[in-house]
Design an enzyme around this catalytic site. Structure first.
Site, PDB file in Angstrom:
ATOM      1  N   GLU A 274       0.882  -1.176   0.000  1.00  0.00           N
ATOM      2  CA  GLU A 274       0.000   0.000   0.000  1.00  0.00           C
ATOM      3  C   GLU A 274       0.909   1.211   0.000  1.00  0.00           C
ATOM      4  O   GLU A 274       1.620   1.465   0.965  1.00  0.00           O
ATOM      5  CB  GLU A 274      -0.922  -0.018   1.224  1.00  0.00           C
TER       6      GLU A 274
ATOM      7  N   CYS B 189      -2.570   8.438   3.904  1.00  0.00           N
ATOM      8  CA  CYS B 189      -2.580   8.001   2.503  1.00  0.00           C
ATOM      9  C   CYS B 189      -3.951   8.186   1.881  1.00  0.00           C
ATOM     10  O   CYS B 189      -4.062   8.518   0.699  1.00  0.00           O
ATOM     11  CB  CYS B 189      -2.165   6.539   2.413  1.00  0.00           C
TER      12      CYS B 189
END
Length: 474
Positions: free
Chosen positions: A231, A265
């Site tokens: 990720e 994020c």
């Protein structure tokens, strides 16, 4: 980077650690491998019990571990407590549902000429987790809870600026009664990660972090033929159409951008607003951004604390200055706060164009880039013209617009009339350079499990010519 706790609100170094020696690292790897040999034989019910106990321990430790996270990386105390609570929920989710996820999955035995055929998910082994500092407990728990439930053993290489939170993770599972060495923290620098990935006792790795870090881990793991889940960040679009509730959209936009002091994020970073409502939305957005209280993250009234590192604040300043130099307008904020620590004002920048770095790169701080668009097609086109594809937000009451957004936006997650967030009940992850693989729910647990096919034939039966021919053709 030194392995140390440095308070971002003051710049003071509070505690430092020596990296593990080669002998100490070897000892931990050996103990992890030995632990897996026994732990893989435990039952899902036993593991669920230990996860449930871990949830109880963490719930009791919430205040202390929240203060620790705030001290190490600067998130507000309220958000740190919420993060701990989210981890408790994830532990209980896998304790409640993990046994069902790990039940054999029957298939059509008759179709394959068997009396019984099914798929069983078995643990892979020792998995290395390389985690960032911005959600120091939650991002590690997103890996740990499903991996331990599946029967794997975990090694945590955490960011160097959150060593005490990393050590707490190891202590948490020990206090919960998990067998010894099933989850260990490795206090090592980034230069030692390759050595760990290449070790034969480590079977897979997961990383949450930057694109370059992901490339490095993927290259090493690929060379060693080991599974990875990555990720790697995002620059999530937040699209506002005329039918939206503008006040609510602006309120959520502020939270979506400034959550975790802008260091997330899945924070919305690029805001695409229809021209018909651009003026009103900009006014509301600016007012709400300006109203945020920036200050000591330990104070109850603080909404935005410091950035986690001095370098991080300097990066944010460079992005804003670059945009201004190339014609953008700072509507709100745009300056560091005059006080000790690494504080930066919540900032709204309008008139962003492709020439500006913040258009194509991820700004990891409380800075929103605002665009005016003619329609949804333009918003989606610009949103997709980016290397990242983690999450995406749409605010609209038009069903046709919602369906087009879900169909056409290039992202791993699409949220309508709400901000992108993570839940144990939903898969989490992205596409393009936001990475690959998924965390959470049963999908995330299966990432580090062997989906083993089991075929059982009737007594004395031989496979027929058709079976043999089919096998030979593969």
């Amino acid at each position: 980077m030194a392995i140390a706790t440095i308070n971002p609100a003051t710049g003071e170094t509070l505690k430092t650690y020596e990296p593990l020696s080669e002998a100490a690292l070897e000892d931990k790897l050996a103990r992890a491998a030995a632990a897996f040999a026994e732990y893989r034989l435990t039952t899902p019910r036993q593991r669920a019990g230990w996860l449930r106990a871990a949830a109880d321990v963490l719930e009791g430790d919430t205040d202390a571990v929240a203060e620790l996270m705030t001290t190490e990386m600067g998130k507000t105390l309220a958000s740190a407590k919420a993060e701990a609570g989210k981890c408790v929920k994830a532990l209980r989710y896998y304790a409640e549902h993990g046994e069902d996820f790990l039940q054999p999955k029957p298939t059509d035995a008759e179709a394959v000429g068997a009396i019984e055929a099914y798929v069983v998910h078995q643990p892979l082994g020792v998995v290395l987790a390389i985690m960032p500092w911005n959600f120091p407990l939650w991002q590690a728990m997103r890996f740990a809870a499903p991996a331990l439930m599946a029967g794997n053993v975990g090694l945590l290489k955490h960011a160097s600026n959150v060593p005490q939170t990393a050590l707490y993770m190891e202590e948490l599972f020990r206090k919960a009664g998990f067998p010894a060495d099933v989850f260990q923290t490795l206090l090592i620098g980034s230069g030692t990660v390759e050595r760990v990935i290449r070790d034969d006792r480590v079977v897979a790795a997961t990383l949450t972090g930057s694109g370059p870090a992901g490339q490095s881990v993927a290259a090493v793991a690929g060379d060693a033929l080991k599974k990875t889940v990555l990720e790697l960040g995002g620059s999530d679009p937040f699209i506002v159409m005329p039918s939206a509730d503008l006040d609510k959209a602006a309120e959520v936009a502020v939270t979506a951008r400034c959550q975790n002091n802008g260091q997330s994020c899945i924070a919305a970073k690029r805001f695409f607003v229809h021209t018909d409502v651009a003026e009103e939305f900009t006014r509301l957005f600016a007012e709400k951004m300006a109203a945020l209280t920036v200050g000591d993250p330990m104070d109850d009234g603080t909404k935005v604390g410091p950035l986690a590192t001095e370098d991080g604040r300097e990066d944010v300043e460079r992005y804003v200055q670059d945009a201004v130099d190339k014609g953008a307008t700072v509507v709100v904020g745009g300056r560091r706060v005059d006080r000790p620590g690494w504080f930066y004002e919540p900032t709204l920048v309008s008139g962003v164009t492709p020439e500006m770095a913040m258009h194509s790169e991820e700004v990891f701080g409380p800075v929103a880039a605002l665009y005016t668009v003619a329609d949804l097609d333009e918003a989606i086109r610009i949103a997709n013209d980016h290397v990242y594809g983690l999450g995406a937000n749409l605010w609209s009451e038009d069903q046709g617009e919602r369906l087009r957004f879900i169909r056409d936006v290039q992202s791993g997650m699409a949220f309508v009339n709400g901000m992108v967030t993570s839940y144990p009940e939903l898969p989490f992850g992205g596409v393009k350079q936001s990475g690959y693989g998924r965390e959470l729910t049963e999908v995330g647990m299966y990432e580090f499990a062997n989906a083993k096919t089991v075929w059982i034939g009737p007594p004395g039966r031989q496979q027929g010519e058709g079976d043999t021919a089919a096998a030979a053709s593969e």
